[in-house]
Design a protein around this motif. Structure first.
Motif, PDB file in Angstrom:
ATOM      1  N   ILE A 174     -21.394 -42.221  74.912  1.00  0.00           N
ATOM      2  CA  ILE A 174     -22.072 -41.092  75.703  1.00  0.00           C
ATOM      3  C   ILE A 174     -23.439 -40.521  74.965  1.00  0.00           C
ATOM      4  O   ILE A 174     -23.143 -39.844  73.902  1.00  0.00           O
ATOM      5  N   ARG A 175     -24.429 -40.568  75.433  1.00  0.00           N
ATOM      6  CA  ARG A 175     -25.654 -39.955  74.761  1.00  0.00           C
ATOM      7  C   ARG A 175     -26.027 -38.643  75.669  1.00  0.00           C
ATOM      8  O   ARG A 175     -25.718 -38.115  76.497  1.00  0.00           O
ATOM      9  N   VAL A 176     -26.472 -37.714  74.672  1.00  0.00           N
ATOM     10  CA  VAL A 176     -26.658 -36.344  74.929  1.00  0.00           C
ATOM     11  C   VAL A 176     -28.064 -36.046  74.324  1.00  0.00           C
ATOM     12  O   VAL A 176     -28.135 -36.040  73.273  1.00  0.00           O
ATOM     13  N   ASN A 177     -28.985 -35.641  75.096  1.00  0.00           N
ATOM     14  CA  ASN A 177     -30.470 -35.317  74.986  1.00  0.00           C
ATOM     15  C   ASN A 177     -30.805 -34.014  75.499  1.00  0.00           C
ATOM     16  O   ASN A 177     -30.337 -33.364  76.701  1.00  0.00           O
ATOM     17  N   SER A 178     -31.950 -33.368  75.081  1.00  0.00           N
ATOM     18  CA  SER A 178     -32.523 -32.066  75.727  1.00  0.00           C
ATOM     19  C   SER A 178     -33.911 -32.454  76.089  1.00  0.00           C
ATOM     20  O   SER A 178     -34.700 -33.044  75.315  1.00  0.00           O
ATOM     21  N   VAL A 179     -34.230 -31.771  77.274  1.00  0.00           N
ATOM     22  CA  VAL A 179     -35.647 -31.958  77.735  1.00  0.00           C
ATOM     23  C   VAL A 179     -36.101 -30.418  77.569  1.00  0.00           C
ATOM     24  O   VAL A 179     -35.157 -29.377  77.886  1.00  0.00           O
ATOM     25  N   HIS A 180     -37.313 -30.359  77.058  1.00  0.00           N
ATOM     26  CA  HIS A 180     -37.993 -28.950  76.930  1.00  0.00           C
ATOM     27  C   HIS A 180     -39.222 -28.685  77.759  1.00  0.00           C
ATOM     28  O   HIS A 180     -40.408 -29.027  77.257  1.00  0.00           O
ATOM     29  N   PRO A 181     -38.938 -28.407  79.063  1.00  0.00           N
ATOM     30  CA  PRO A 181     -40.189 -28.158  79.624  1.00  0.00           C
ATOM     31  C   PRO A 181     -41.051 -27.038  79.187  1.00  0.00           C
ATOM     32  O   PRO A 181     -40.415 -25.822  78.920  1.00  0.00           O
ATOM     33  N   GLY A 182     -42.392 -27.058  79.346  1.00  0.00           N
ATOM     34  CA  GLY A 182     -43.248 -26.115  79.275  1.00  0.00           C
ATOM     35  C   GLY A 182     -43.311 -25.089  80.658  1.00  0.00           C
ATOM     36  O   GLY A 182     -42.374 -25.419  81.313  1.00  0.00           O
ATOM     37  N   MET A 183     -44.287 -24.411  80.735  1.00  0.00           N
ATOM     38  CA  MET A 183     -44.410 -23.696  81.897  1.00  0.00           C
ATOM     39  C   MET A 183     -44.715 -24.667  83.026  1.00  0.00           C
ATOM     40  O   MET A 183     -45.529 -25.727  83.045  1.00  0.00           O
ATOM     41  N   THR A 184     -43.953 -24.642  84.094  1.00  0.00           N
ATOM     42  CA  THR A 184     -43.766 -25.444  85.030  1.00  0.00           C
ATOM     43  C   THR A 184     -43.718 -24.687  86.328  1.00  0.00           C
ATOM     44  O   THR A 184     -43.048 -23.599  86.524  1.00  0.00           O
ATOM     45  N   TYR A 185     -44.614 -25.182  87.400  1.00  0.00           N
ATOM     46  CA  TYR A 185     -44.784 -24.622  88.859  1.00  0.00           C
ATOM     47  C   TYR A 185     -43.511 -24.914  89.394  1.00  0.00           C
ATOM     48  O   TYR A 185     -43.208 -25.918  89.877  1.00  0.00           O
ATOM     49  N   THR A 186     -42.682 -23.610  89.607  1.00  0.00           N
ATOM     50  CA  THR A 186     -41.360 -23.947  90.557  1.00  0.00           C
ATOM     51  C   THR A 186     -41.303 -22.611  91.361  1.00  0.00           C
ATOM     52  O   THR A 186     -42.270 -21.339  90.968  1.00  0.00           O
ATOM     53  N   PRO A 187     -40.362 -22.453  92.325  1.00  0.00           N
ATOM     54  CA  PRO A 187     -40.225 -21.199  92.875  1.00  0.00           C
ATOM     55  C   PRO A 187     -40.051 -19.837  91.774  1.00  0.00           C
ATOM     56  O   PRO A 187     -40.388 -18.798  92.206  1.00  0.00           O
ATOM     57  N   MET A 188     -39.416 -20.071  90.754  1.00  0.00           N
ATOM     58  CA  MET A 188     -39.110 -19.130  89.881  1.00  0.00           C
ATOM     59  C   MET A 188     -40.348 -18.610  88.984  1.00  0.00           C
ATOM     60  O   MET A 188     -40.517 -17.374  89.078  1.00  0.00           O
ATOM     61  N   THR A 189     -41.116 -19.577  88.896  1.00  0.00           N
ATOM     62  CA  THR A 189     -42.447 -19.181  88.127  1.00  0.00           C
ATOM     63  C   THR A 189     -43.441 -18.947  89.039  1.00  0.00           C
ATOM     64  O   THR A 189     -44.725 -18.042  88.840  1.00  0.00           O
TER      65      THR A 189
END
Length: 253
Positions: A174-189
């Motif tokens: 079972i592999r476990v990794n994290s992704v770290h987005p920077g500022m991304t255009y979404t409804p929230m931002t």
């Protein structure tokens, strides 16, 4: 090739934004996808649009009972759980001095405790055949970012929990990794005035914010066998934001 044929993937917070893009990419790569969110209308519409390879469940990630229901449905419907994208989260904050304890706890409950419960819930099913857990952290989990007391703390926590999972679960395939987005255009931002386009975000080396599809491609890579020897990694997908200050910031020009 990022092929997910024959895999079943759960995507939390999948009704819109980055989660919706990850769900689309996973279906396009051949996966059966269970989209979960508290935004029921948007989630059901997305699943319907993706066709027979997608399902939607309403899901509060802070609820152990909801997590068990999602896991049971996924395993019973598709015969197993091969991937989990812990994407659900909330973002809002103020200074450390003015952040309320109640708000701090609320953010940690969704962003960190929700990830913990999700990992804990799917591990038994993944032990049968291996799997991949992708935890969506943030650039705020790689550096100290002002005005993010609760959010930043939660995303640092997700980063640490990812490392612990990778160490404990490696021999279980079972592999476990994290992704770290920077500022991304979404409804929230978008709600706080973030815009897309070249030059709209000059404090990153690439000079712009990211698009959800640019993050989702990295998520599908980590879910797939193309990343079969990748675990415990923290993948910054941030236009270089956490790499260092830009030339303009250094020179003041």
């Amino acid at each position: 090739m990022n092929d997910l044929t024959g895999r079943t993937v759960i995507v939390t917070g999948g009704a819109r934004g980055l989660g919706a893009s990850a769900a689309r990419h996973a279906v396009a790569a051949g996966a059966e996808v269970v989209i979960t969110d508290v935004l029921e209308g948007e989630g059901r519409a997305l699943a319907a649009g993706l066709g027979a390879h997608a399902r939607f469940l309403r899901h509060d990630v802070t609820s152990e009972a909801d997590w068990r229901r999602v896991a049971d449905f996924t395993a019973e419907t598709f015969g197993g759980i091969h991937g989990l994208v812990n994407n659900a989260g909330i973002s809002a904050g103020t200074t450390l001095e003015t952040e309320s304890v109640a708000h701090f706890r609320k953010i940690l409950d969704v962003n960190l405790t929700g990830v913990f419960i999700g990992m804990k819930t799917v591990i038994p099913a993944m032990r049968e055949h291996g799997g991949s857990i992708v935890n969506i952290s943030s650039a705020a989990g790689l550096m100290g970012l002002a005005l993010t007391a609760g959010y930043g703390a939660s995303k640092w926590g997700v980063r640490g929990l990812t490392k612990i999972g990778a160490v404990e679960l490696g021999t279980a395939r079972i592999r476990v990794n994290s992704v770290h987005p920077g500022m991304t255009y979404t409804p929230m931002t978008a709600a706080v005035g973030i815009e897309t386009g070249e030059g709209k975000y000059p404090n990153t080396p690439m000079g712009r914010v990211g698009e959800p599809d640019e993050i989702a491609g990295s998520v599908v890579y980590l879910l797939s066998d193309a990343a079969s020897y990748v675990t415990g990694a923290e993948l910054a997908v941030d236009g270089g934001w956490t790499t260092g200050p830009t030339v303009a910031q250094v020179t003041g020009q």
